[in-house]
Design a protein around this motif. Structure first.
Motif: not given
Length: 279
Positions: A176-184, A224-243
């Motif tokens: 139940k952790n965030v791993v990626e977007a549909l297209q990146g 820069v970190q490669e780390a687990v992102i939980s859905p709760f972290d999204l609400q605290k984020a300053d930016e989100l982007f897809v690559t």
């Protein structure tokens, strides 16, 4: 004889019954971007393709070198007149024979190309809204990190996004952790930390993900970190982007009731285009 859309025809008239990528999802693929008759990040694409073929036990032909792959892709792009700016996809599939157990591991490939409007990467300055897709989950395994022709979760997720007026969805793994977007791949800025999930979480080992990680590590005041992102972290984020390789960087402006800035994403986009100009 076979029945194709209600008509009895000769099986020789329909190649799909002999295509293992169609029958079993027994194929891998790469999508590349071409600018001015040059394949961007060719080496990364080539080695990921070779790695994917090894993972699924495909036999790699002796002539299947990086130079050969480049030649084959550029030949079809040139034939279509798209050399200035294009996308091309190479699909490699196991040859016909057998059911789940193949009769051999030899391969064939198919390459097609489409024109792109822009050479360098650009971002449309518009609202870009995402939400979680929770009907199905990505498993934390090696197969999730390669591009196979089984992309049913991305397809059903895209239908869900379209039905709900979303631009994209974020996928969760079986923890139940965030791993990626549909297209990146997904990146999250939290304070001075730029975070993306590790490949071990089940995300695609993206070619553009690698470029952005390298560029971000050179930026001052950014950890820069490669780390687990939980859905709760999204609400605290300053930016989100897809690559991804075709779009480059797509900033997310809205997740549920949370709005995001795009400053770091735009800085990275400038550095990405600068790198392309200088290569």
């Amino acid at each position: 004889m076979i029945n194709f859309n209600g008509t009895i025809v000769s099986q020789d008239d329909n190649i799909l019954i002999q295509n293992r990528a169609f029958l079993y999802g027994d194929g891998v693929f790469e999508t590349v971007k071409i600018i001015d008759n040059k394949i961007l990040f060719l080496e990364d694409h080539y080695f990921r393709l070779m790695s994917s073929m090894r993972v699924v036990r495909m036999e790699i032909p002796m002539n299947f070198t990086m130079e050969y792959l480049e030649e084959q892709i550029l030949s079809v792009v040139a034939a279509n007149g798209f050399s200035t700016s294009a996308r091309a996809r190479i699909t490699v599939y196991r040859n016909d024979g057998g059911y789940y157990l193949p009769q051999n591991n030899t391969i064939s490939f198919l390459i097609y190309s489409q024109p792109l409007e822009n050479s360098l990467y650009e971002v449309e300055k518009k609202k870009y809204e995402v939400d979680l897709y929770k009907d199905f989950y990505v498993t934390k395994q090696l197969l999730s990190s390669i591009k196979t022709t089984n992309k049913i979760i991305n397809i059903t997720g895209s239908i869900f996004a379209n039905e709900n007026g979303l631009d994209n969805c974020l996928l969760l793994n079986d923890s139940k952790n965030v791993v990626e977007a549909l297209q990146g791949n997904i990146f999250m800025l939290l304070g001075d930390k730029l975070i993306t999930p590790p490949v071990s979480e089940g995300c695609l080992n993206g070619v553009m993900r690698r470029q952005i990680l390298n560029l971000a590590k050179k930026m001052e005041n950014l950890e820069v970190q490669e780390a687990v992102i939980s859905p709760f972290d999204l609400q605290k984020a300053d930016e989100l982007f897809v690559t991804n390789v075709i779009k480059g960087i797509q900033p997310i402006t809205q997740y549920r009731k949370k709005s995001f800035e795009t400053n770091t994403a735009m800085q990275l986009l400038e550095k990405l285009n600068e790198m392309i100009r200088n290569t």
